[in-house]
Design a protein around this motif. Sequence first.
Motif, PDB file in Angstrom:
ATOM      1  N   PRO A 121       0.831  -1.217   0.000  1.00  0.00           N
ATOM      2  CA  PRO A 121       0.000   0.000   0.000  1.00  0.00           C
ATOM      3  C   PRO A 121       0.865   1.266   0.000  1.00  0.00           C
ATOM      4  N   GLY A 122       0.275   2.367  -0.373  1.00  0.00           N
ATOM      5  CA  GLY A 122       0.964   3.654  -0.294  1.00  0.00           C
ATOM      6  C   GLY A 122       1.502   4.152  -1.619  1.00  0.00           C
ATOM      7  N   GLY A 123       1.006   3.600  -2.715  1.00  0.00           N
ATOM      8  CA  GLY A 123       1.443   4.081  -4.021  1.00  0.00           C
ATOM      9  C   GLY A 123       2.816   3.609  -4.440  1.00  0.00           C
ATOM     10  N   PHE A 124       3.261   2.474  -3.889  1.00  0.00           N
ATOM     11  CA  PHE A 124       4.566   1.922  -4.260  1.00  0.00           C
ATOM     12  C   PHE A 124       4.407   0.990  -5.454  1.00  0.00           C
ATOM     13  N   PRO A 125       5.500   0.782  -6.217  1.00  0.00           N
ATOM     14  CA  PRO A 125       5.400  -0.150  -7.340  1.00  0.00           C
ATOM     15  C   PRO A 125       5.111  -1.570  -6.873  1.00  0.00           C
ATOM     16  N   VAL A 126       4.458  -2.320  -7.761  1.00  0.00           N
ATOM     17  CA  VAL A 126       4.228  -3.743  -7.504  1.00  0.00           C
ATOM     18  C   VAL A 126       5.538  -4.467  -7.824  1.00  0.00           C
ATOM     19  N   ILE A 127       5.861  -5.472  -7.017  1.00  0.00           N
ATOM     20  CA  ILE A 127       7.099  -6.229  -7.213  1.00  0.00           C
ATOM     21  C   ILE A 127       6.717  -7.600  -7.775  1.00  0.00           C
ATOM     22  N   PHE A 128       7.272  -7.937  -8.950  1.00  0.00           N
ATOM     23  CA  PHE A 128       6.978  -9.206  -9.615  1.00  0.00           C
ATOM     24  C   PHE A 128       8.238 -10.063  -9.654  1.00  0.00           C
ATOM     25  N   GLU A 129       8.043 -11.373  -9.463  1.00  0.00           N
ATOM     26  CA  GLU A 129       9.162 -12.294  -9.609  1.00  0.00           C
ATOM     27  C   GLU A 129       9.195 -12.796 -11.052  1.00  0.00           C
ATOM     28  N   THR A 130      10.382 -12.785 -11.649  1.00  0.00           N
ATOM     29  CA  THR A 130      10.565 -13.318 -12.996  1.00  0.00           C
ATOM     30  C   THR A 130      11.754 -14.272 -12.986  1.00  0.00           C
ATOM     31  N   GLU A 131      11.926 -14.987 -14.074  1.00  0.00           N
ATOM     32  CA  GLU A 131      13.087 -15.879 -14.208  1.00  0.00           C
ATOM     33  C   GLU A 131      14.387 -15.083 -14.244  1.00  0.00           C
ATOM     34  N   LEU A 132      14.308 -13.804 -14.558  1.00  0.00           N
ATOM     35  CA  LEU A 132      15.498 -12.956 -14.654  1.00  0.00           C
ATOM     36  C   LEU A 132      15.779 -12.177 -13.372  1.00  0.00           C
ATOM     37  N   GLY A 133      14.942 -12.363 -12.369  1.00  0.00           N
ATOM     38  CA  GLY A 133      15.065 -11.615 -11.112  1.00  0.00           C
ATOM     39  C   GLY A 133      13.773 -10.846 -10.865  1.00  0.00           C
ATOM     40  N   TRP A 134      13.736 -10.104  -9.781  1.00  0.00           N
ATOM     41  CA  TRP A 134      12.533  -9.335  -9.429  1.00  0.00           C
ATOM     42  C   TRP A 134      12.512  -8.026 -10.212  1.00  0.00           C
ATOM     43  N   ILE A 135      11.301  -7.638 -10.608  1.00  0.00           N
ATOM     44  CA  ILE A 135      11.136  -6.369 -11.318  1.00  0.00           C
ATOM     45  C   ILE A 135      10.083  -5.527 -10.610  1.00  0.00           C
ATOM     46  N   LEU A 136      10.157  -4.216 -10.827  1.00  0.00           N
ATOM     47  CA  LEU A 136       9.201  -3.280 -10.241  1.00  0.00           C
ATOM     48  C   LEU A 136       8.356  -2.697 -11.365  1.00  0.00           C
ATOM     49  N   SER A 137       7.061  -2.539 -11.097  1.00  0.00           N
ATOM     50  CA  SER A 137       6.189  -1.990 -12.125  1.00  0.00           C
ATOM     51  C   SER A 137       5.071  -1.188 -11.472  1.00  0.00           C
ATOM     52  N   GLY A 138       4.741  -0.057 -12.079  1.00  0.00           N
ATOM     53  CA  GLY A 138       3.615   0.735 -11.595  1.00  0.00           C
ATOM     54  C   GLY A 138       4.038   2.080 -11.051  1.00  0.00           C
ATOM     55  N   GLU A 139       3.096   2.724 -10.372  1.00  0.00           N
ATOM     56  CA  GLU A 139       3.357   4.069  -9.856  1.00  0.00           C
ATOM     57  C   GLU A 139       4.282   4.012  -8.641  1.00  0.00           C
ATOM     58  N   TYR A 140       4.868   5.164  -8.342  1.00  0.00           N
ATOM     59  CA  TYR A 140       5.719   5.253  -7.163  1.00  0.00           C
ATOM     60  C   TYR A 140       5.516   6.615  -6.514  1.00  0.00           C
ATOM     61  N   PRO A 141       5.792   6.716  -5.203  1.00  0.00           N
ATOM     62  CA  PRO A 141       5.562   7.981  -4.498  1.00  0.00           C
ATOM     63  C   PRO A 141       6.418   9.099  -5.095  1.00  0.00           C
ATOM     64  N   SER A 142       5.807  10.229  -5.248  1.00  0.00           N
ATOM     65  CA  SER A 142       6.505  11.376  -5.824  1.00  0.00           C
ATOM     66  C   SER A 142       7.211  12.163  -4.736  1.00  0.00           C
ATOM     67  N   GLU A 143       8.347  12.731  -5.101  1.00  0.00           N
ATOM     68  CA  GLU A 143       9.057  13.625  -4.176  1.00  0.00           C
ATOM     69  C   GLU A 143       8.538  15.045  -4.307  1.00  0.00           C
ATOM     70  N   ASN A 144       7.582  15.237  -5.180  1.00  0.00           N
ATOM     71  CA  ASN A 144       7.022  16.563  -5.442  1.00  0.00           C
ATOM     72  C   ASN A 144       6.307  17.052  -4.183  1.00  0.00           C
TER      73      ASN A 144
END
Length: 197
Positions: free
Chosen positions: A91-114
Motif C-alpha cells: 500500500p501507499g502508491g509503491f510499485p508492484v514487485i513481480f518475480e521473474t526468471e530474470l530476477g525481481w522487477i518493479l512496475s507501476g506508480e511510485y511515491p513522488s518527491e514533489n
Amino acid sequence: MGINNTPTKTNYSVDVQLFSTSNDFSANISCLMLPQITSNVPCNVINYKSWNLPSNLKLSDPEFYKPGNIDMLMGIELYFEIMKCDKRVRPGGFPVIFETELGWILSGEYPSENTSSSPETTCLTLTNDQLQQQLKQFWELEELVVLPKAKEQDECEQYYRNTTTRDFSGRLIVRLPLKPDRLPETHSIKQVCDFKR
C-alpha cells in the motif's frame, strides 16, 4: 511494420542465448538489430530509498533507478516464459514487485518527491526519430502561408460592406462590383455578352 505502424528498416538480426543471473533459466531468441529502441528509461534518477524494498530481493536490474539504455525489447512469446506467479503489492502508491526468471522487477506508480499540491505524473513512451522527422516535414509542408492582401481585395471588401443590404424576406441584395473601363457603357445585354466573348 514497427511501433505505431511506423516502418523501420533493419538489415541485421542476431540469435541470442539469454541467461538469468538469478537461476538456471535460459532462452534462445532471434533479435532484430536497431540503432535505438527508445530514449533512456527512466528519464531522471529515481529516489527509491524511502520505498523500503525487501533486502533479500535479487532485482533483475539492480540499477533500475538510474537512466539507462534499453538493450532489448522482448515480445509476448518470451513474456510468459519469464514471468512467475509471485507478486507483492504494497500500500501507499509503491510499485508492484513481480518475480521473474530474470530476477525481481518493479512496475507501476511510485511515491513522488514533489512537495507541491499538484500531482506529478511520469509517462514513459517509446519514441521514433523517423516518425518525428516525418511529422516535422508534414507540418512544414502544410504550414499556412498568409499572403498580404492586395489593395484590390480591400476595395472589394469595402464595396461589399457599403452596398450589400437585405430585402423584406431576409435575402441579401448584392451589387456586383464592376471595374471601370472593363465594360462598355450600355444598357444592351447583347453588347455586354458580345464584349465578354
